[in-house]
Scaffold this motif. Structure first.
Motif, short mmCIF file in Angstrom:
data_model
loop_
_atom_site.label_atom_id
_atom_site.label_comp_id
_atom_site.label_asym_id
_atom_site.label_seq_id
_atom_site.Cartn_x
_atom_site.Cartn_y
_atom_site.Cartn_z
N UNK A 1 0.83 -1.20 0.00
CA UNK A 1 0.00 0.00 0.00
C UNK A 1 0.86 1.25 0.00
N UNK A 2 0.40 2.29 -0.67
CA UNK A 2 1.14 3.53 -0.71
C UNK A 2 0.83 4.41 0.49
N UNK A 3 -0.35 4.29 1.09
CA UNK A 3 -0.70 5.15 2.20
C UNK A 3 -1.76 4.45 3.03
N UNK A 4 -1.94 4.97 4.25
CA UNK A 4 -2.98 4.45 5.14
C UNK A 4 -3.89 5.61 5.52
N UNK A 5 -5.16 5.30 5.68
CA UNK A 5 -6.14 6.35 5.97
C UNK A 5 -6.28 6.66 7.45
N UNK B 1 -3.63 7.00 9.83
CA UNK B 1 -2.44 7.46 10.52
C UNK B 1 -2.72 8.75 11.28
N UNK B 2 -2.13 8.86 12.45
CA UNK B 2 -2.33 10.05 13.27
C UNK B 2 -1.31 11.13 12.90
N UNK B 3 -1.57 12.34 13.33
CA UNK B 3 -0.72 13.47 12.98
C UNK B 3 0.72 13.22 13.42
N UNK B 4 1.66 13.45 12.51
CA UNK B 4 3.07 13.29 12.82
C UNK B 4 3.61 11.88 12.63
N UNK B 5 2.76 10.92 12.25
CA UNK B 5 3.22 9.54 12.10
C UNK B 5 3.40 9.11 10.65
N UNK B 6 2.82 9.84 9.72
CA UNK B 6 2.80 9.38 8.32
C UNK B 6 4.21 9.21 7.75
N UNK B 7 5.08 10.19 7.97
CA UNK B 7 6.43 10.11 7.41
C UNK B 7 7.16 8.87 7.90
N UNK B 8 7.08 8.62 9.21
CA UNK B 8 7.78 7.48 9.79
C UNK B 8 7.21 6.16 9.28
N UNK C 1 0.56 -2.48 7.06
CA UNK C 1 -0.70 -2.40 7.78
C UNK C 1 -1.42 -3.72 7.88
N UNK C 2 -2.59 -3.66 8.52
CA UNK C 2 -3.45 -4.83 8.59
C UNK C 2 -4.09 -5.10 7.23
N UNK C 3 -4.28 -4.04 6.46
CA UNK C 3 -4.73 -4.15 5.08
C UNK C 3 -4.19 -2.94 4.34
N UNK C 4 -4.62 -2.73 3.11
CA UNK C 4 -4.06 -1.65 2.30
C UNK C 4 -4.41 -0.25 2.79
N UNK C 5 -5.42 -0.13 3.64
CA UNK C 5 -5.86 1.19 4.08
C UNK C 5 -5.62 1.45 5.56
N UNK C 6 -5.39 0.42 6.35
CA UNK C 6 -5.34 0.60 7.80
C UNK C 6 -4.03 0.10 8.41
N UNK C 7 -3.35 1.01 9.08
CA UNK C 7 -2.14 0.65 9.82
C UNK C 7 -2.46 0.34 11.28
N UNK D 1 1.92 2.89 16.26
CA UNK D 1 2.34 4.17 15.72
C UNK D 1 3.55 4.73 16.44
N UNK D 2 3.57 4.60 17.78
CA UNK D 2 4.72 5.06 18.55
C UNK D 2 5.97 4.25 18.22
N UNK D 3 5.82 2.94 18.11
CA UNK D 3 6.96 2.08 17.80
C UNK D 3 7.59 2.47 16.46
N UNK D 4 6.74 2.69 15.45
CA UNK D 4 7.24 3.07 14.13
C UNK D 4 7.95 4.42 14.18
#
Length: 301
Positions: free
Chosen positions: A22-26, A28-35, A47-53, A192-195
């Protein structure tokens, strides 16, 4: 004496954190996307699937160890063994055939602080993950550290043995305290914190530790343009995305009619996304036909 080159990490982070496309997840919380997306691009998380991390989901001890070992590229290349090491040599609850067994073996020989009776399926706390991450990071070299003490409001909740590594975790700016100055050491760490923490540790590693000389097969082809000039192409082969490159840095013309083309390799940047398109990494230059061409990595004498 038999050298164990590197124990393979066949499963990156168990069923929920293996590599995805997947290219992105829908979610993700603020500040986590880049990581998250940078680690996904390197095959460290997905992620668990193509849309959800599921960034607020919990992460197990086994997933955490696997993630840190993979993300910081810990291995056993520098060690020699009389017999192949097994997880059961060091841990009472780690099956030798578990998908995370190799990661625990590598962690043990890097002196990470993992109890012998660790439960790999238990969730990991913020202080446990922070302690493992800092110790793993510091096996890679020395890092600049401001000599100061950060006041942690809930320091009384920290495990005494972790106080030093949690201070360094904060001084390295891998994470920060909350708005009230608390670290929440006993709280369960989220995905999210771990990543985010691992991404920040990798960034620090790549910024401050000198990388070893690049070693990779590069082919050289020479094509006649005319009687006086040849086109020289350096190729490192087909790569999974355009983030892999090769640069021609200089050409040295030696006595005896030899031209040495100096080159360097570039790798995908952790904070960028690349289309997963098979691409040949190559560079071209032109050299007088009077010279025999040879290619060398920049810095080679």
């Amino acid at each position: 004496m038999k050298k164990i080159a590197a124990l393979s990490l066949t499963v990156l982070l168990g069923s929920s954190l293996t590599f995805g496309s997947a290219y992105a997840f829908s979610d993700l919380e603020e500040g986590q996307a880049t990581a998250v997306l940078a680690l996904k691009d390197r095959g460290i998380v997905s992620g668990f699937d193509n849309e959800h991390f599921v960034p607020r989901g919990k992460i197990s001890y086994a997933q955490s160890v696997q993630m840190i070992v993979k993300g910081l590229d810990l291995n056993l290349d520098h060690l020699r063994f009389i017999k192949q090491p097994l997880a059961s040599d060091s841990y009472s609850n780690i099956p030798n055939d578990a998908w995370y067994a190799d990661a625990f073996i590598i962690a043990h020989y890097h002196n990470l602080d993992i109890p012998k009776d660790v439960n790999p399926n238990a969730t990991i706390t913020r202080e446990q993950f922070g302690n493992l991450l800092v110790k793993a990071l510091e096996t890679k070299g020395q890092f600049p550290l401001v000599k100061m003490f950060i006041q942690i409001q809930d320091e009384d909740q920290l495990t005494v043995d972790y106080q030093g590594t949690i201070q360094r975790l904060l001084l390295y700016k891998i994470t920060t305290l909350d708005g009230d100055g608390n670290f929440h050491p006993k709280s369960e760490l989220t995905r999210g914190e771990a990543a985010t923490w691992l991404y920040n540790a990798i960034r620090m590693l790549e910024t401050h530790v000198q990388k070893p000389p690049q070693v990779e097969e590069v082919t050289v082809s020479v094509e006649k343009v005319n009687d006086d000039v040849n086109k020289v192409t350096l190729s490192r082969g087909v790569k999974p995305n355009p983030g892999y490159g090769i640069n021609i840095d200089s050409i040295q013309f030696e006595p005896g009619g030899q031209a040495i083309v100096k080159y360097s390799l570039t790798e995908p940047q952790p904070d960028k996304m690349y289309a997963q398109v098979m691409t040949e990494a190559k560079a071209e230059t032109y050299v007088s036909s009077k010279y025999v061409v040879k290619a060398e990595v920049s810095g080679t004498k």
